[in-house]
Design an enzyme around this catalytic site. Structure first.
Site, mmCIF file in Angstrom:
data_model
loop_
_atom_site.group_PDB
_atom_site.id
_atom_site.type_symbol
_atom_site.label_atom_id
_atom_site.label_comp_id
_atom_site.label_asym_id
_atom_site.label_seq_id
_atom_site.Cartn_x
_atom_site.Cartn_y
_atom_site.Cartn_z
ATOM 1 N N CYS A 39 0.976 -1.302 0.061
ATOM 2 C CA CYS A 39 0.037 0.034 0.162
ATOM 3 C C CYS A 39 0.861 1.279 0.072
ATOM 4 C CB CYS A 39 -1.025 -0.061 1.404
ATOM 5 S SG CYS A 39 -2.188 1.337 1.219
ATOM 6 N N ASP A 41 0.385 3.496 1.989
ATOM 7 C CA ASP A 41 0.488 4.237 3.288
ATOM 8 C C ASP A 41 1.781 4.413 3.839
ATOM 9 O OD1 ASP A 41 -0.100 4.030 6.390
ATOM 10 O OD2 ASP A 41 -1.904 3.773 5.921
ATOM 11 N N ARG A 43 2.839 4.732 6.744
ATOM 12 C CA ARG A 43 3.655 3.844 7.819
ATOM 13 C C ARG A 43 3.959 2.518 7.508
ATOM 14 N NH1 ARG A 43 -2.265 4.070 10.633
ATOM 15 N NH2 ARG A 43 -2.874 4.009 8.279
ATOM 16 N N HIS A 103 -2.117 -4.300 5.042
ATOM 17 C CA HIS A 103 -1.781 -3.899 6.728
ATOM 18 C C HIS A 103 -2.819 -3.416 7.465
ATOM 19 C CE1 HIS A 103 -2.364 0.503 5.939
ATOM 20 N NE2 HIS A 103 -2.051 0.318 4.659
ATOM 21 N N CYS A 106 -6.003 0.213 7.333
ATOM 22 C CA CYS A 106 -5.769 0.650 6.135
ATOM 23 C C CYS A 106 -6.973 1.696 5.644
ATOM 24 C CB CYS A 106 -5.688 -0.521 4.914
ATOM 25 S SG CYS A 106 -5.476 0.073 3.124
#
Length: 225
Positions: A39, A41, A43, A103, A106
């Site tokens: 992703c 993302d 993080r 993850h 999300c």
């Protein structure tokens, strides 16, 4: 932006001397072992989580770690960027592994769960259709782990759906059948920092600790013989 710029300066002054020789070699070619699909993302940081270095991973990132399925002719039904990365990784780089890594928490899975009409995100709404099968399975078949929050349950099932989408690509299917390519599903728990691998035998994601890592590596070695 200041943090980003100063980070580049810090890398140049403190880290680059350690990597100078490696970058010099990588300038001529690359030979990563795996295509890592995850992703966008902020993080989720693949090189940090897997302790990898430049040249180790060929990485594809997008919202929700999605892989639009292909037609029988191998043409993507979605964005050509993902299909191009798959083709390049398999045909040119000849990676031996493809990992789809979802993850926890999300945003894409939350958006798919809520479908907030107040948010004017027509492109995101259209993109998330590639995860609709995961939402269908969660509703009709239930979660892999009912202890998780609903959007995390969806995130885990989404990993499995995207692995199936990968197999719609003839080049991927051919290499998997020939034993030259292995597909794996992983899931990262942001709160704990733990990475999990999907096991078909138990139909669950199990933590990748030392013992699990040894079992995975042994299975990969057996397939390579």
């Amino acid at each position: 932006m200041r943090k980003l710029i100063m980070g580049i300066v810090e890398f140049r002054e403190k880290m680059l001397p350690q990597y100078a020789e490696q970058f010099s070699k990588l300038a001529l070619s690359q030979a990563p072992d795996a295509l890592f699909i995850t992703c966008s993302d902020s993080r989720v940081v693949p090189d940090l989580l897997a302790s990898t270095h430049p040249g180790d991973l060929f990485t594809m990132r997008n919202v929700g770690n999605l892989v639009p399925p292909a037609t029988a002719e191998g043409v993507s039904t979605g964005d050509l960027s993902e299909a191009s990365a798959i083709e390049y990784a398999v045909l040119v780089l000849k990676v031996a592994n493809i990992v789809v890594c979802g993850h926890s928490e999300c945003g894409a899975m939350k958006a798919l769960s809520t479908r907030n009409a107040k948010l004017k995100t027509p492109n995101l709404d259209k993109w998330l259709c590639h995860a609709n099968n995961a939402a269908f399975r969660l509703e009709h078949e239930g979660p892999l782990d009912d202890r998780l929050k609903p959007h995390d349950q969806l995130s885990q099932l989404n990993v499995l759906v995207q692995l199936e989408h990968l197999m719609t690509y003839p080049i991927v299917r051919q290499q998997v059948t020939a034993g030259a390519l292995v597909l794996s599903g992983w899931w990262f728990d942001i709160a704990t920092g733990d990475m999990y691998a999907y096991l078909r035998t138990s139909r669950s994601f199990e933590i990748i600790d030392r013992a699990m890592a040894d079992r995975i590596i042994a299975r990969l070695a057996a397939r390579a013989r």
